[in-house]
Design a protein around this motif. Structure first.
Motif, PDB file in Angstrom:
ATOM      1  N   PHE A 110       0.514  12.761  -6.212  1.00 36.01           N
ATOM      2  CA  PHE A 110      -0.413  12.737  -5.083  1.00 36.01           C
ATOM      3  C   PHE A 110       0.106  11.767  -4.018  1.00 36.01           C
ATOM      4  O   PHE A 110       0.833  10.818  -4.314  1.00 36.01           O
ATOM      5  CB  PHE A 110      -1.806  12.289  -5.540  1.00 36.01           C
ATOM      6  N   PHE A 111      -0.292  12.006  -2.782  1.00 37.40           N
ATOM      7  CA  PHE A 111       0.092  11.127  -1.683  1.00 37.40           C
ATOM      8  C   PHE A 111      -1.108  10.909  -0.780  1.00 37.40           C
ATOM      9  O   PHE A 111      -2.131  11.600  -0.874  1.00 37.40           O
ATOM     10  CB  PHE A 111       1.269  11.710  -0.888  1.00 37.40           C
ATOM     11  N   GLY A 112      -0.995   9.938   0.114  1.00 35.11           N
ATOM     12  CA  GLY A 112      -2.080   9.645   1.039  1.00 35.11           C
ATOM     13  C   GLY A 112      -1.593   9.643   2.476  1.00 35.11           C
ATOM     14  O   GLY A 112      -0.402   9.516   2.766  1.00 35.11           O
ATOM     15  N   GLY A 113      -2.546   9.779   3.392  1.00 39.48           N
ATOM     16  CA  GLY A 113      -2.224   9.771   4.810  1.00 39.48           C
ATOM     17  C   GLY A 113      -1.966  11.160   5.358  1.00 39.48           C
ATOM     18  O   GLY A 113      -1.808  12.137   4.617  1.00 39.48           O
ATOM     19  N   GLY A 114      -1.955  11.271   6.682  1.00 41.72           N
ATOM     20  CA  GLY A 114      -1.664  12.538   7.322  1.00 41.72           C
ATOM     21  C   GLY A 114      -2.887  13.185   7.946  1.00 41.72           C
ATOM     22  O   GLY A 114      -4.017  12.713   7.798  1.00 41.72           O
TER      23      GLY A 114
ATOM     24  N   PRO B  98       1.252   3.145  -2.789  1.00 43.26           N
ATOM     25  CA  PRO B  98       0.196   3.053  -3.805  1.00 43.26           C
ATOM     26  C   PRO B  98      -0.482   1.679  -3.813  1.00 43.26           C
ATOM     27  O   PRO B  98       0.186   0.658  -3.647  1.00 43.26           O
ATOM     28  CB  PRO B  98       0.947   3.278  -5.127  1.00 43.26           C
ATOM     29  N   GLY B  99      -1.790   1.663  -4.048  1.00 41.24           N
ATOM     30  CA  GLY B  99      -2.552   0.431  -4.145  1.00 41.24           C
ATOM     31  C   GLY B  99      -2.384  -0.445  -2.924  1.00 41.24           C
ATOM     32  O   GLY B  99      -2.516   0.008  -1.780  1.00 41.24           O
ATOM     33  N   SER B 100      -2.054  -1.700  -3.151  1.00 41.68           N
ATOM     34  CA  SER B 100      -1.861  -2.673  -2.066  1.00 41.68           C
ATOM     35  C   SER B 100      -0.393  -2.950  -1.817  1.00 41.68           C
ATOM     36  O   SER B 100      -0.043  -3.951  -1.185  1.00 41.68           O
ATOM     37  CB  SER B 100      -2.583  -3.981  -2.409  1.00 41.68           C
ATOM     38  N   SER B 101       0.506  -2.071  -2.299  1.00 41.66           N
ATOM     39  CA  SER B 101       1.948  -2.329  -2.238  1.00 41.66           C
ATOM     40  C   SER B 101       2.503  -2.258  -0.827  1.00 41.66           C
ATOM     41  O   SER B 101       3.582  -2.775  -0.555  1.00 41.66           O
ATOM     42  CB  SER B 101       2.698  -1.342  -3.137  1.00 41.66           C
TER      43      SER B 101
ATOM     44  N   ILE C 130      -8.045   8.906  -5.130  1.00 39.34           N
ATOM     45  CA  ILE C 130      -9.455   9.009  -4.770  1.00 39.34           C
ATOM     46  C   ILE C 130      -9.531   9.131  -3.257  1.00 39.34           C
ATOM     47  O   ILE C 130      -8.858   8.389  -2.533  1.00 39.34           O
ATOM     48  CB  ILE C 130     -10.262   7.781  -5.225  1.00 39.34           C
ATOM     49  N   ALA C 131     -10.346  10.054  -2.749  1.00 37.23           N
ATOM     50  CA  ALA C 131     -10.487  10.216  -1.295  1.00 37.23           C
ATOM     51  C   ALA C 131     -11.901  10.674  -0.951  1.00 37.23           C
ATOM     52  O   ALA C 131     -12.472  11.537  -1.620  1.00 37.23           O
ATOM     53  CB  ALA C 131      -9.467  11.214  -0.758  1.00 37.23           C
TER      54      ALA C 131
ATOM     55  N   GLY D 186      -9.834   6.148   1.061  1.00 35.49           N
ATOM     56  CA  GLY D 186      -9.086   6.595  -0.107  1.00 35.49           C
ATOM     57  C   GLY D 186      -7.811   5.804  -0.329  1.00 35.49           C
ATOM     58  O   GLY D 186      -7.422   4.953   0.475  1.00 35.49           O
ATOM     59  N   ASN D 187      -7.148   6.121  -1.431  1.00 37.85           N
ATOM     60  CA  ASN D 187      -5.848   5.530  -1.749  1.00 37.85           C
ATOM     61  C   ASN D 187      -5.270   6.251  -2.958  1.00 37.85           C
ATOM     62  O   ASN D 187      -5.919   7.099  -3.576  1.00 37.85           O
ATOM     63  CB  ASN D 187      -5.966   4.030  -2.036  1.00 37.85           C
ATOM     64  N   ILE D 188      -4.026   5.912  -3.265  1.00 35.25           N
ATOM     65  CA  ILE D 188      -3.357   6.412  -4.464  1.00 35.25           C
ATOM     66  C   ILE D 188      -2.909   5.212  -5.288  1.00 35.25           C
ATOM     67  O   ILE D 188      -2.670   4.121  -4.750  1.00 35.25           O
ATOM     68  CB  ILE D 188      -2.150   7.313  -4.126  1.00 35.25           C
ATOM     69  N   TRP D 189      -2.795   5.408  -6.603  1.00 34.56           N
ATOM     70  CA  TRP D 189      -2.336   4.363  -7.508  1.00 34.56           C
ATOM     71  C   TRP D 189      -1.501   4.988  -8.622  1.00 34.56           C
ATOM     72  O   TRP D 189      -1.564   6.192  -8.861  1.00 34.56           O
ATOM     73  CB  TRP D 189      -3.519   3.647  -8.177  1.00 34.56           C
ATOM     74  N   ASN D 190      -0.770   4.139  -9.319  1.00 40.37           N
ATOM     75  CA  ASN D 190      -0.140   4.532 -10.574  1.00 40.37           C
ATOM     76  C   ASN D 190      -1.065   4.139 -11.716  1.00 40.37           C
ATOM     77  O   ASN D 190      -1.586   3.024 -11.752  1.00 40.37           O
ATOM     78  CB  ASN D 190       1.215   3.842 -10.751  1.00 40.37           C
ATOM     79  N   LEU D 191      -1.268   5.072 -12.644  1.00 35.61           N
ATOM     80  CA  LEU D 191      -2.197   4.852 -13.741  1.00 35.61           C
ATOM     81  C   LEU D 191      -1.588   5.371 -15.043  1.00 35.61           C
ATOM     82  O   LEU D 191      -1.213   6.543 -15.140  1.00 35.61           O
ATOM     83  CB  LEU D 191      -3.526   5.567 -13.469  1.00 35.61           C
TER      84      LEU D 191
END
Length: 509
Positions: free
Chosen positions: A372-376, A390-393, A406-407, A429-434
């Protein structure tokens, strides 16, 4: 084939008159794409019984289609698409349609020009090929078996890649739900030009050059003052991870390890094979009008049967098929869209999306194509595509992706003048590694406390309705930027100088 036509009629001789069964029958006949405007006309007998006359006008057996179109997707901000299609109708005389297609697109993703060409062969069978016999069960309609064989060539979304796919799918409708079940999906993804990796992922290349300048000046690694691509930089990475540089600090060592781990994942070819199921309360063809609502659920697994049938190679810690490591994961997606219309020609639209892809067994991470990715322009519009998380990176890489997303999206749409409409929106929203092999805590989702890393963007939009398309211009501002220090995340980047402009086609949801 008379028996085949009769199987699509939901009424039979002697039934009590029910006009709703006529409507369902005509809908199924229309879905076959074999007839022009099928109809049923009634005539009355002397005993007050009815005779149903089915009128069918066959379409041409062969069809050719050509076209150009403007296109947009989650990855592609805007592009030009073309298609060439050949259709042979009723090829086996039981309503089967054979479709050959050659399609493609050229467009823009962020600041990058991208392109894709697809070749597909699909056999559309209007029944369950290996399922139960046809019945007049009114609870299930539009039964289909779809067999799809295809390949594609993609450029400039990460590495260039060729892919091959084979899908075997059943689809059907009940009164309230649309189902699509694929007992067998196979996808082979072949990454090309892997030696060009550090030219594409230039942020990683710059970071490695900074680290290398601290610990070595050995010309074996360099060319014209920078790490040589690919020989010198690959040798430098190997020597760092082999412990040949005692002067490197722990932080830099972890950076090199992370960069190499991601490179290894993204240049690896992927074999994805397993079942999937999709459920929705609406078919994808349904128009998204006022007071519209739609939910979609998708569940996919890969590699489970292959894992049971194969053994680990003694020299490797994973299983292969023809020397290719296959992916093993569980993936689920859920989305919900709702529109509320108001009397002043305005509308409030809401969307929620949650996606999770968990690697296990034969995999330590998720293939790039399944992440998954975010933005756009169709996601969080205050960030460019692939530039969130991802996250706060802080979106260190050119193509940032992860396996958990999550969005939330909120948009108020209103009439302005003529064919112009306006909108106010909030994207969250954002993306993370889980639960994968990522160790950087700034990238991982470790609990509900990480929901503080949800990015928030606010903005305004202008739309022009041409009658064929809705051209869309959105300006997003970063209200809450999780990549900044905790005390500086709110409104620090909320300025026109840091605004992100998105051009899109039609509504984002």
């Amino acid at each position: 084939n008379k028996n085949f036509i009769k199987s699509k009629l939901k009424f039979k001789p002697g039934d009590v008159f029910n006009d709703s069964l006529r409507k369902v029958s005509l809908r199924e006949l229309n879905d076959l794409d074999l007839f022009n405007f099928p109809s049923v006309q009634y005539s009355k007998n002397n005993d007050n019984s009815l005779v149903a006359n089915l009128l069918l006008n066959s379409k041409k057996k062969f069809g050719l289609g050509f076209g150009f179109d403007l296109k947009q997707s989650n990855i592609e901000d805007i592009g030009i698409a073309f298609e060439n299609r050949f259709k042979s109708r009723n090829i086996f005389r039981k309503g089967e349609n054979l479709i050959l297609s050659f399609t493609g697109s050229i467009g823009k993703s962020g600041k990058t020009q991208i392109s894709q060409i697809n070749y597909d062969l699909m056999l559309d069978i209007p029944r369950f090929l290996l399922g139960s016999k046809e019945t007049s069960n009114g609870g299930i309609s539009n039964k289909r078996t779809l067999i799809n064989l295809g390949s594609s060539n993609q450029r400039n979304i990460g590495l260039d890649r060729n892919s091959f796919k084979l899908n075997y799918t059943y689809s059907w409708n009940t009164k309230k739900t649309f189902f699509s079940f694929s007992p067998a999906e196979i996808a082979l993804i072949n990454n090309k030009n892997i030696d060009n990796y550090f030219n594409i992922y230039s942020s990683s290349y710059k970071e490695l050059n900074i680290i290398a300048s601290k610990i070595t000046s050995n010309p074996i690694y360099y060319k014209d003052g920078d790490l040589e691509i690919p020989i010198g930089i690959n040798l430098f990475i190997d020597d760092v991870l082999d412990g040949k540089f005692n002067s490197i600090n722990e932080i830099d060592f972890r950076k090199v390890s992370f960069i190499e781990g991601r490179r290894s994942r993204l240049i690896s070819n992927n074999l994805i094979l397993g079942p999937s199921i999709k459920l929705s309360n609406k078919s994808e063809k349904v128009f998204q009008g006022n007071n519209f609502n739609r939910w979609n659920i998708k569940i996919q697994t890969s590699g489970n049967i292959a894992s049971l049938l194969t053994k680990k190679d003694n020299s490797q810690n994973f299983k292969t098929i023809s020397d290719l490591r296959f992916s093993q994961f569980f993936k689920t997606e859920f989305s919900y869209i709702r529109h509320w219309s108001f009397e002043n020609n305005s509308l409030f639209a809401f969307r929620f999306f949650n996606g999770l892809a968990l690697p296990y067994g034969n995999s330590e991470n998720i293939p790039f194509s399944e992440s998954f990715f975010g933005g756009g322009s169709n996601d969080n519009r205050a960030w460019q595509v692939y530039k969130l998380g991802p996250g706060s990176s802080g979106a260190f890489d050119e193509f940032n992706e992860a396996n958990f997303k999550i969005a939330f999206n909120f948009e108020y749409r209103f009439k302005m003048f003529g064919n112009f409409d306006g909108a106010f929106f909030t994207d969250v929203g954002n993306i993370w590694n889980l639960l994968d092999n990522t160790e950087d805590s700034s990238r991982t989702f470790d609990g509900f406390s990480d929901l503080s890393e949800l990015a928030i963007g606010n903005g305004v939009g202008l739309r022009y309705d041409s009658g064929l398309f809705i051209f869309r211009l959105d300006m997003g501002l970063k209200t809450h930027n999780p990549s900044l220090d905790k005390g500086k995340r709110w409104l620090t980047d909320f300025s026109l100088k840091k605004a992100v402009f998105n051009i899109g086609l039609n509504y984002p949801f």
